[in-house]
Design an enzyme around this catalytic site. Structure first.
Site, short mmCIF file in Angstrom:
data_model
loop_
_atom_site.label_atom_id
_atom_site.label_comp_id
_atom_site.label_asym_id
_atom_site.label_seq_id
_atom_site.Cartn_x
_atom_site.Cartn_y
_atom_site.Cartn_z
N ARG A 29 0.80 -1.10 -0.06
CA ARG A 29 0.06 0.01 -0.06
C ARG A 29 0.93 1.39 -0.02
NH1 ARG A 29 -4.00 -3.49 2.74
NH2 ARG A 29 -2.78 -3.17 4.99
N CYS A 77 -2.02 -13.66 -5.09
CA CYS A 77 -1.82 -14.28 -3.74
C CYS A 77 -2.08 -15.84 -3.75
CB CYS A 77 -2.92 -13.66 -2.61
SG CYS A 77 -4.57 -14.05 -2.79
N1 SAH Z 1 -7.02 -5.14 -1.90
C1 SAH Z 1 -7.71 -5.62 -0.61
C2 SAH Z 1 -7.89 -7.02 -0.47
C3 SAH Z 1 -8.54 -7.78 -1.44
S1 SAH Z 1 -9.35 -9.32 -1.25
C4 SAH Z 1 -7.08 -4.84 0.51
O1 SAH Z 1 -5.96 -4.69 0.37
O2 SAH Z 1 -7.51 -4.88 1.55
C5 SAH Z 1 -10.42 -9.48 -2.67
C6 SAH Z 1 -11.60 -8.96 -2.58
O3 SAH Z 1 -12.14 -9.18 -4.13
C7 SAH Z 1 -12.90 -9.31 -1.71
O4 SAH Z 1 -13.21 -8.05 -1.18
C8 SAH Z 1 -14.01 -9.80 -2.68
O5 SAH Z 1 -15.09 -9.41 -2.12
C9 SAH Z 1 -13.64 -9.35 -3.74
N2 SAH Z 1 -14.16 -10.08 -4.89
C10 SAH Z 1 -13.88 -11.36 -5.45
N3 SAH Z 1 -14.49 -11.91 -6.46
C11 SAH Z 1 -14.72 -10.72 -7.31
C12 SAH Z 1 -15.03 -10.36 -8.33
N4 SAH Z 1 -15.43 -11.13 -9.42
N5 SAH Z 1 -15.44 -9.05 -8.73
C13 SAH Z 1 -14.91 -8.08 -7.87
N6 SAH Z 1 -14.77 -8.18 -6.50
C14 SAH Z 1 -14.59 -9.51 -6.35
#
Ligand code: SAH
Length: 395
Positions: free
Chosen positions: A211, A339
């Site tokens: 970040r 990840c």
């Molecule tokens: N970048 C975030 C963590 C991401 S976790 C951070 O730093 O805090 C992954 C996220 O993707 C989750 O919130 C989940 O709800 C979302 N997600 C999963 N599949 C998805 C899709 N097909 N389209 C949009 N969002 C999705």
């Protein structure tokens, strides 16, 4: 203590200090070990090698707790292991300006299967294995003693537990139950975090350092934060001077918390936007609408839970990167992550390369990113590295 004897020639992994013994390496088990029971591991000639815990229901049959074959896994042992892990965090520069940190990163901290995260006055424990399940009450008491938190809360609902034959377990282990949201302070930003229902133990602590890196490219930028969860990258972008930030996620619930987090950091509503939807579809729609961005963050959930899912995961990574590349202005920045442990750094870079070819864009790698320093990777256990990222400039 029950002894587990290895097949001839199967000591090599242990000699390299790899902390896992697969079921196929075991010659015999003297007596009957219950799931999670502590055992001594011996070579094929019966010579003691290590002490670990056994799970006959898992392909990873033993995880090593000590390389001393005479070690006793008692309160003193666990206390020392926790104290060492906690002490290692005290001097990490990346943790100087946060009240939330990973204190125990499982195998890499000598305690396989155990995650301990601290959020201010709260401690969250995650057990991934039957061995840790048997120790978790002792561990909770030790954490209470060492850290004096308001409570130790269990979030043992990770996706790997079924492979150990374990059901999810969520609830208070000791002390008070955390409120609906807990305040996290990180590098001058504030976040409301839901420790009870949020992803992982509430927040993606592993992306802390990334970040910071991504924020450095955000001055005056129009930013699209895809898979935003509760707005981690979005808040950093906005507070680093982004002109406009779009948080995109499929969950309306996490976006509500993202909006609250943007407001907590004094990001005015006219600089922020939330879109609920499937990223694969929304990015295509944005292309049709000719929307353009200066910086796009792609931080998708794990696409590959096992090697069997590798190919479909790679298709997913390629597609989402391709769609993002179409939306970037010339000179724009793509911060892209994976990840999935099954996708290593070079494979991930290859996927981004293939997306770049299909998009007809020249892409330069500016920075390579990994999980934050409180999620260390023990060199004898490369499996600990799961998160990788690239900051790229797109021509
Ligand atoms: N970048 C975030 C963590 C991401 S976790 C951070 O730093 O805090 C992954 C996220 O993707 C989750 O919130 C989940 O709800 C979302 N997600 C999963 N599949 C998805 C899709 N097909 N389209 C949009 N969002 C999705």
């Amino acid at each position: 203590m029950i002894t587990i004897r290895l097949k001839p020639g199967r000591e090599r992994a242990l000699n390299n200090r790899h902390p896992w013994i697969f079921s196929g390496a075991i010659a015999d088990v003297e007596g009957q070990a219950l799931p999670g029971q502590v055992v001594r591991v011996a070579g094929s000639r019966g010579d003691g090698l290590a002490v670990g815990y056994h799970n006959p229901n898992s392909q990873i049959a033993v995880r090593i707790l000590s390389w001393d074959p005479e070690a006793q896994i008692d309160g003193a042992f666990l206390r020392l292991a926790l104290e060492r892990a906690i002490a290692r965090r005290r001097t990490l520069p990346g943790l100087a300006r946060t009240n939330a940190r990973r204190l125990v990163n499982a195998e890499s901290d000598g305690l396989p299967g155990l995650i301990v995260d601290q959020y201010g006055e709260w401690v969250v424990l995650q057990s991934l294995t039957a061995g840790i399940d048997r120790l978790k009450d002792d561990l909770a008491h030790l954490l209470m003693e060492l850290l004096q938190p308001a409570g130790v809360f269990e979030r043992s609902d990770a996706d790997v537990r079924p492979r150990e034959g374990l059901a999810p377990a969520v609830g208070s282990l000791l002390g008070a139950i955390p409120p609906d949201t807990v305040m996290l302070e990180e590098n001058g930003r504030s976040f409301a975090v839901d420790l009870v229902n949020g992803h992982k133990t509430g927040f993606y602590l592993d992306q802390r350092d990334s970040r910071v890196r991504v924020a450095a490219y955000c001055q005056d930028a129009t930013v699209l934060n895809v898979f935003s969860y509760t707005g981690g990258f979005g808040v950093y972008a906005a507070t680093a001077g982004a002109a406009h930030v779009v948080n995109l996620d499929s969950s309306a619930e996490v976006l509500a918390l993202a909006e609250r987090n943007m407001a907590l950091n004094h990001v005015s509503a006219d600089r922020a936007e939330s879109i609920v939807g499937d990223a694969f579809a929304v990015l295509r729609t944005m292309r049709d609408q000719a929307r353009r961005f200066d910086l796009i963050v792609l931080d998708p959930p794990k696409f590959a839970f096992s090697r069997a899912q590798l190919n479909s995961a790679l298709r997913g990574y390629k597609d989402i990167n391709l769609q993002a590349l179409h939306l970037l202005r010339p000179g724009g920045i793509l911060a892209t992550f994976s990840c999935s442990g099954a996708v290593d750094e070079s494979l991930f870079q290859k996927v981004v390369f293939e997306a770049a070819l299909d998009a007809g864009r020249d892409v330069q790698v500016l920075e390579r990113l990994s999980q934050a320093s409180d999620h260390p990777i023990l060199l004898s256990f490369p499996e600990a590295q799961y998160l990788k990222g690239l900051i790229c400039r797109v021509g």
